[in-house]
Write an enzyme that holds these catalytic residues in place. Structure first.
Site, mmCIF file in Angstrom:
data_model
loop_
_atom_site.group_PDB
_atom_site.id
_atom_site.type_symbol
_atom_site.label_atom_id
_atom_site.label_comp_id
_atom_site.label_asym_id
_atom_site.label_seq_id
_atom_site.Cartn_x
_atom_site.Cartn_y
_atom_site.Cartn_z
ATOM 1 N N TYR A 1 13.374 31.581 6.091
ATOM 2 C CA TYR A 1 12.176 32.299 6.550
ATOM 3 C C TYR A 1 12.222 32.567 8.049
ATOM 4 O O TYR A 1 12.579 31.693 8.831
ATOM 5 C CB TYR A 1 10.917 31.492 6.233
ATOM 6 C CG TYR A 1 10.538 31.519 4.772
ATOM 7 C CD1 TYR A 1 10.242 32.733 4.125
ATOM 8 C CD2 TYR A 1 10.482 30.341 4.033
ATOM 9 C CE1 TYR A 1 9.887 32.741 2.784
ATOM 10 C CE2 TYR A 1 10.137 30.350 2.691
ATOM 11 C CZ TYR A 1 9.846 31.558 2.070
ATOM 12 O OH TYR A 1 9.504 31.577 0.750
ATOM 13 N N LYS B 1 0.844 -1.209 0.000
ATOM 14 C CA LYS B 1 0.000 0.000 0.000
ATOM 15 C C LYS B 1 0.876 1.255 0.000
ATOM 16 O O LYS B 1 2.075 1.175 0.300
ATOM 17 C CB LYS B 1 -0.900 -0.012 1.245
ATOM 18 C CG LYS B 1 -0.127 0.071 2.559
ATOM 19 C CD LYS B 1 -1.012 -0.223 3.761
ATOM 20 C CE LYS B 1 -0.208 -0.134 5.054
ATOM 21 N NZ LYS B 1 -0.949 -0.694 6.210
HETATM 22 C C1 PLP Z 1 -0.152 -1.645 6.869
HETATM 23 C C2 PLP Z 1 -0.690 -2.929 7.319
HETATM 24 C C3 PLP Z 1 0.162 -4.007 7.627
HETATM 25 C C4 PLP Z 1 1.660 -3.880 7.653
HETATM 26 O O1 PLP Z 1 2.078 -3.370 8.913
HETATM 27 P P1 PLP Z 1 3.632 -3.222 9.212
HETATM 28 O O2 PLP Z 1 3.674 -2.734 10.610
HETATM 29 O O3 PLP Z 1 4.144 -2.216 8.250
HETATM 30 O O4 PLP Z 1 4.222 -4.558 9.008
HETATM 31 C C5 PLP Z 1 -0.409 -5.231 7.906
HETATM 32 N N1 PLP Z 1 -1.734 -5.392 7.910
HETATM 33 C C6 PLP Z 1 -2.580 -4.378 7.661
HETATM 34 C C7 PLP Z 1 -4.028 -4.620 7.688
HETATM 35 C C8 PLP Z 1 -2.083 -3.107 7.371
HETATM 36 O O5 PLP Z 1 -2.940 -2.109 7.113
#
Ligand code: PLP
Length: 364
Positions: free
Chosen positions: A260, A32
């Site tokens: 800034y 993702k």
């Molecule tokens: C993002 C996510 C993961 C991965 O989590 P990590 O801590 O990055 O390993 C696993 N399961 C779900 C449902 C997630 O949304």
């Protein structure tokens, strides 16, 4: 190219193989958010070549991009509010999470339209009070037995897996197993039960079940520096480096205000380097003096406020850096992703996922 992200796909492959050695579960690579900023499609392909058999994304768009790139592996998408195009998902064999009765009905109806039985993973809320079925559970059990969907999986998510040994993890695990039993009691036996994220995968083999969902660890980073140590200490190799060219190098006098609001001034006659990245590229603004770059053989801290497209570093009076030199901004010999996170008061996840899409990804 004034700035770029260097992604080490071999490091990702290595991290996956490393985690795989410690489990008999199948690996789901979480890709993702553009694979945590590392690039969705190249990372997904690398993960599948290195031993992952599943892909996981939040959004349906992300899943559809994977399919458009001829990736055939099973994909789960778990953040699909009512109104999403479930018909398109089902047609492309994208497996959907079911976190409510409403979702179940919509997915079932979409299956009818697509003339295909939807593949779903039932998501239960075991204490995070975020995704998953909670109050509707008993009602849901009555609905699921007559629904025209195929239940492939059953899953939940840990709130505190990055604090190994915390009592809350046991509490969630217990509730998870209890709900699974209740589901099986109405005659539904999911083939894939999954609960573990990176932290639980690395620290709690008892909850691996049939699939572990690997996010941050795949990218070589630690789920929590304080409780689990750094990625390197966990046997992982960070895959991301961010580099940028120096736009200018200039000599300035002691006492010159920089940037800034002039929040900082030079403490001596020195050389300043103007780095061609800023907060719109994902360099966090509240990092003055706490992070910086590596250039011409040494570290140079940020001085003054980070601007939208640039920031200034104090190179020191003896620096050999020149305009056009490549500075390592994040990772490698520069300030690590974890150092940037700490400087910005955030976590490594946020640093990598917020490197903007206008910064090209280069694969090495
Ligand atoms: C993002 C996510 C993961 C991965 O989590 P990590 O801590 O990055 O390993 C696993 N399961 C779900 C449902 C997630 O949304």
């Amino acid at each position: 190219m004034r700035a770029f992200v260097e992604v080490d796909l071999k490091a990702i492959a290595k991290n996956i193989r490393w985690v795989k050695r410690g489990t008999s579960a199948e690996l789901l690579a979480v890709v993702k958010a553009d694979a945590y900023g590392h690039g969705l499609v190249p990372v997904a392909k690398t993960a599948l070549k290195s031993g992952a058999t599943w892909l996981g994304v939040a959004l349906l768009e992300e899943a559809l991009i994977l399919r458009a790139n001829k990736i055939k592996a099973p994909i789960i998408a778990w953040l699909t509010p009512p109104g999403e195009d479930f018909v398109a998902a089902i047609k492309k064999d994208i497996q959907l999470s079911v976190p409510s009765i409403k979702h179940l009905k919509l997915i079932e109806a979409a299956g009818k339209k697509a003339k295909k039985r939807p593949l779903v993973h039932i998501e239960v809320d075991t204490g995070m009070s975020r995704g998953g079925i909670l109050d509707e559970w008993d009602e849901f059990l009555k609905e699921i037995v007559k629904a025209k969907v195929e239940v492939v999986g059953f899953w939940s998510h840990f709130a505190r897996a990055d604090e190994p040994g915390h009592e809350f993890n046991n509490k969630q695990e217990k509730l998870f197993n209890q709900k699974l039993l209740e589901l099986m009691n109405v005659g539904i036996i999911p083939k894939y039960v999954h609960l573990a994220n990176s932290a639980a995968t690395l620290t709690n083999p008892g909850v691996h079940n049939q699939i572990v969902r690997l996010g941050i660890s795949m990218y070589g980073l630690s789920p929590d520096i304080k409780f689990m140590g750094s990625g390197e200490e966990l046997g992982l190799k960070p895959a991301m480096k961010v580099k940028a060219l120096l736009h200018l190098v200039k000599d300035v006098k002691k006492g010159s205000p920089v940037g800034y609001s002039g929040i900082e001034s030079t403490s001596r006659d020195t050389k300043l380097g103007i780095v061609s990245m800023g907060y719109s590229d994902g360099i966090p603004r509240p990092t003055s003096n706490k992070a910086g770059v590596f250039v011409a053989g040494k570290r140079a801290p940020i001085i003054g406020r980070v601007s939208m497209d640039q920031f200034v570093v104090d190179l020191g009076p003896d620096s050999k850096a020149k305009a056009g030199d490549i500075a390592t901004v994040i990772g490698g010999k520069g300030y690590s992703i974890d150092e940037w996170a700490s400087a910005a008061g955030t976590i490594n996840y946020e640093i990598v996922t917020r490197i903007a899409s206008r910064v090209p990804r280069i694969y090495v």
